[in-house]
Write a protein that holds these residues in place. Structure first.
Motif, PDB file in Angstrom:
ATOM      1  N   CYS A   1       0.977  -1.321   0.021  1.00  0.00           N
ATOM      2  CA  CYS A   1       0.008   0.014  -0.065  1.00  0.00           C
ATOM      3  C   CYS A   1       0.698   1.489   0.214  1.00  0.00           C
ATOM      4  CB  CYS A   1      -0.868   0.084   1.276  1.00  0.00           C
ATOM      5  SG  CYS A   1      -2.038   1.269   1.345  1.00  0.00           S
TER       6      CYS A   1
ATOM      7  N   CYS B   1      -7.821   3.254   2.632  1.00  0.00           N
ATOM      8  CA  CYS B   1      -6.617   3.824   2.542  1.00  0.00           C
ATOM      9  C   CYS B   1      -6.549   4.972   1.183  1.00  0.00           C
ATOM     10  CB  CYS B   1      -5.582   2.899   2.368  1.00  0.00           C
ATOM     11  SG  CYS B   1      -4.597   2.487   3.590  1.00  0.00           S
TER      12      CYS B   1
ATOM     13  N   CYS C   1       0.652   3.033   6.264  1.00  0.00           N
ATOM     14  CA  CYS C   1       0.232   1.675   6.077  1.00  0.00           C
ATOM     15  C   CYS C   1       1.051   0.793   4.910  1.00  0.00           C
ATOM     16  CB  CYS C   1      -1.243   1.588   5.040  1.00  0.00           C
ATOM     17  SG  CYS C   1      -2.026   0.160   4.699  1.00  0.00           S
TER      18      CYS C   1
ATOM     19  N   CYS D   1      -4.263  -0.610  -0.392  1.00  0.00           N
ATOM     20  CA  CYS D   1      -4.730  -2.115  -0.024  1.00  0.00           C
ATOM     21  C   CYS D   1      -6.086  -2.038   0.154  1.00  0.00           C
ATOM     22  CB  CYS D   1      -4.133  -2.368   1.516  1.00  0.00           C
ATOM     23  SG  CYS D   1      -4.823  -1.275   2.681  1.00  0.00           S
TER      24      CYS D   1
END
Ligand SMILES: [Zn+2]
Length: 195
Positions: free
Chosen positions: A146, A171, A151, A167
């Motif tokens: 990601c 996000c 993240c 992801c």
């Protein structure tokens, strides 16, 4: 019989979505990126309940093993090139003792994989999942991590364009909101300076 013991039992590939969840929940890099390194892992029984059939082939799993496998698999998704991905996956297969062989049922003969290293069955099942995925979809750039802030979760890009960067939708939205706010702040700062 001795031969069978030497070659180990047949490996069944872990379902790929399950492998992705495993890496994201137990891997050190994804946990560190979202600041959850110090948090407790989900309990093994809760984890098993998510996919009892798939976990049945690993009756004796420990948390340490899950972390180990997640950390070994992570580089395959984080690879910066096809070559890196291939090397990481080769290392996995080697470490797991993933060995091709042939099996038969009556006249029906088929490919089978065995785990030659006792105790590495989960790693072998993870390596086989990636191997089978790449056999069907050889573009390794579709295995990714990601781009979101805080993240580093892994994902498999199954979008038609193959340009996935995040992801999850969460996000992606978070990143867009952040970019929008940063742009707005910049415009405001510029107009204040101009005034
Ligand atoms: Zn993410």
């Amino acid at each position: 019989m001795k031969g069978a013991q030497r070659t180990g039992r047949e490996v069944v590939a872990l379902p790929l979505p399950l492998l992705v969840n495993l890496v994201n929940a137990w891997g050190s890099a994804p946990r560190k990126a979202c600041g959850k390194s110090a948090q407790a892992y989900s309990t093994l029984s809760a984890w098993r309940a998510t996919s009892p059939l798939a976990w049945r082939q690993f009756p004796r799993l420990s948390a340490t093993q899950l972390v180990e496998v997640a950390d070994l698999v992570y580089p395959v998704f984080a690879a910066g090139s096809g070559r890196e991905c291939a090397q990481s996956l080769s290392r996995l297969a080697e470490q797991a003792g993933l060995t091709p062989t042939m099996a038969s049922e009556g006249w029906r003969v088929r490919e089978a994989w065995r785990c030659a290293h006792a105790g590495q069955e989960l790693l072998a099942a993870a390596a086989l999942a990636l191997l089978e995925h790449l056999r069907a979809s050889p573009d390794a750039s579709r295995l990714g991590t990601c781009h979101g802030q805080a993240c580093a979760d892994v994902f498999v890009d199954q979008s038609p364009a193959g340009l996935r960067q995040f992801c999850s939708l969460t996000c992606q939205t978070r990143q867009r909101t952040r970019a929008y706010r940063a742009g707005k702040r910049e415009t405001e700062a510029r107009s204040t300076l101009g005034a």
